[in-house]
Enzyme design. Sequence first.
Site, short mmCIF file in Angstrom:
data_model
loop_
_atom_site.label_atom_id
_atom_site.label_comp_id
_atom_site.label_asym_id
_atom_site.label_seq_id
_atom_site.Cartn_x
_atom_site.Cartn_y
_atom_site.Cartn_z
N ASP A 116 -0.70 3.65 4.33
CA ASP A 116 0.62 3.42 3.75
C ASP A 116 0.80 4.37 2.57
O ASP A 116 -0.19 4.89 2.03
CB ASP A 116 0.73 1.95 3.31
CG ASP A 116 2.10 1.63 2.76
OD1 ASP A 116 3.10 2.10 3.33
OD2 ASP A 116 2.17 0.92 1.75
N ASP A 118 3.50 4.12 -0.48
CA ASP A 118 3.76 3.48 -1.77
C ASP A 118 2.81 2.30 -1.96
O ASP A 118 2.75 1.39 -1.14
CB ASP A 118 5.20 2.99 -1.85
CG ASP A 118 6.21 4.12 -1.62
OD1 ASP A 118 5.78 5.28 -1.57
OD2 ASP A 118 7.41 3.83 -1.50
#
Length: 280
Positions: A116, A118
């Site tokens: 991922d 953020d």
Amino acid sequence: MNKENFFLNFYNNIENDSVLIALDFNIDSKIRNKLYTIDKNYKIIKNDIENILSGYSFNNNILIYNNKIYTENEISENKKYIDELIDNAFQKNVLYGIPSYFADKNKKINKALFLDRDGVLMEDVGYIGTIDRVKIKKEFINIIKYAKEKGYITIVTTNQAGVSYNYYTNEDVNNVHNYLYEEYKNNGAIIDDFYYCPYHIKGHVEPYNILSVLRKPEAGMHLLASKKYNIDLFNSFMIGDRDTDIVKIPYLKTLLIETDVYEIENKKNIVKIDDIYNLL
């Protein structure tokens, strides 16, 4: 565990007379296969999806019924029977589907570390559309280096609904990704590719205001990446910071790191950053 064993084990835990199929995802609008959506338990709940970005298709690779495994050749040779099995199971509400990619053994097979963006590679400070707001999480520089040493390709998969909300543009997203790539590269850590989903049903910008199986926890981005890089998903990992990073590929192992931004419900997936080295 190979794919047949995994699918059989899964099948043995669902209703009698169910049909279990492997699902594919495509972005080629010329493909005219029937499109499905699944719930969190992998039960197929719709079979009339029209937008190719919004549904999965049967990948014609594996089907299980009454504990019998039908593989690609059998499915092709018995197409009418297979289609009837699938349609009847859907009508009885006992049709299940698992988003899947099975690596081509005739090509170089890769294992991947999906990441991922953020909250993992950089601090999560809300919708980020400019590079001045990017704050690199330095601990993941070493994790990416280590993953590369262990033979993983590294791929970012990130939801970017800000495009659909008109907070920023696709160009802005790509600028952030180019900056992120260079910052990691300058520290000796190579990110092999970036995938992002600009779609959200509550968005304001067409054509991005739709439900899309590219958006995590759906598996679209991971299936596209797996096709491109011939990824063995059984021996790959996903690292995220929230429950939606647990992608709907049940044999893709997901590791979640805790941050101050999100409360994680799936506690069994939580790991310390130092633990990642022992798991890869």
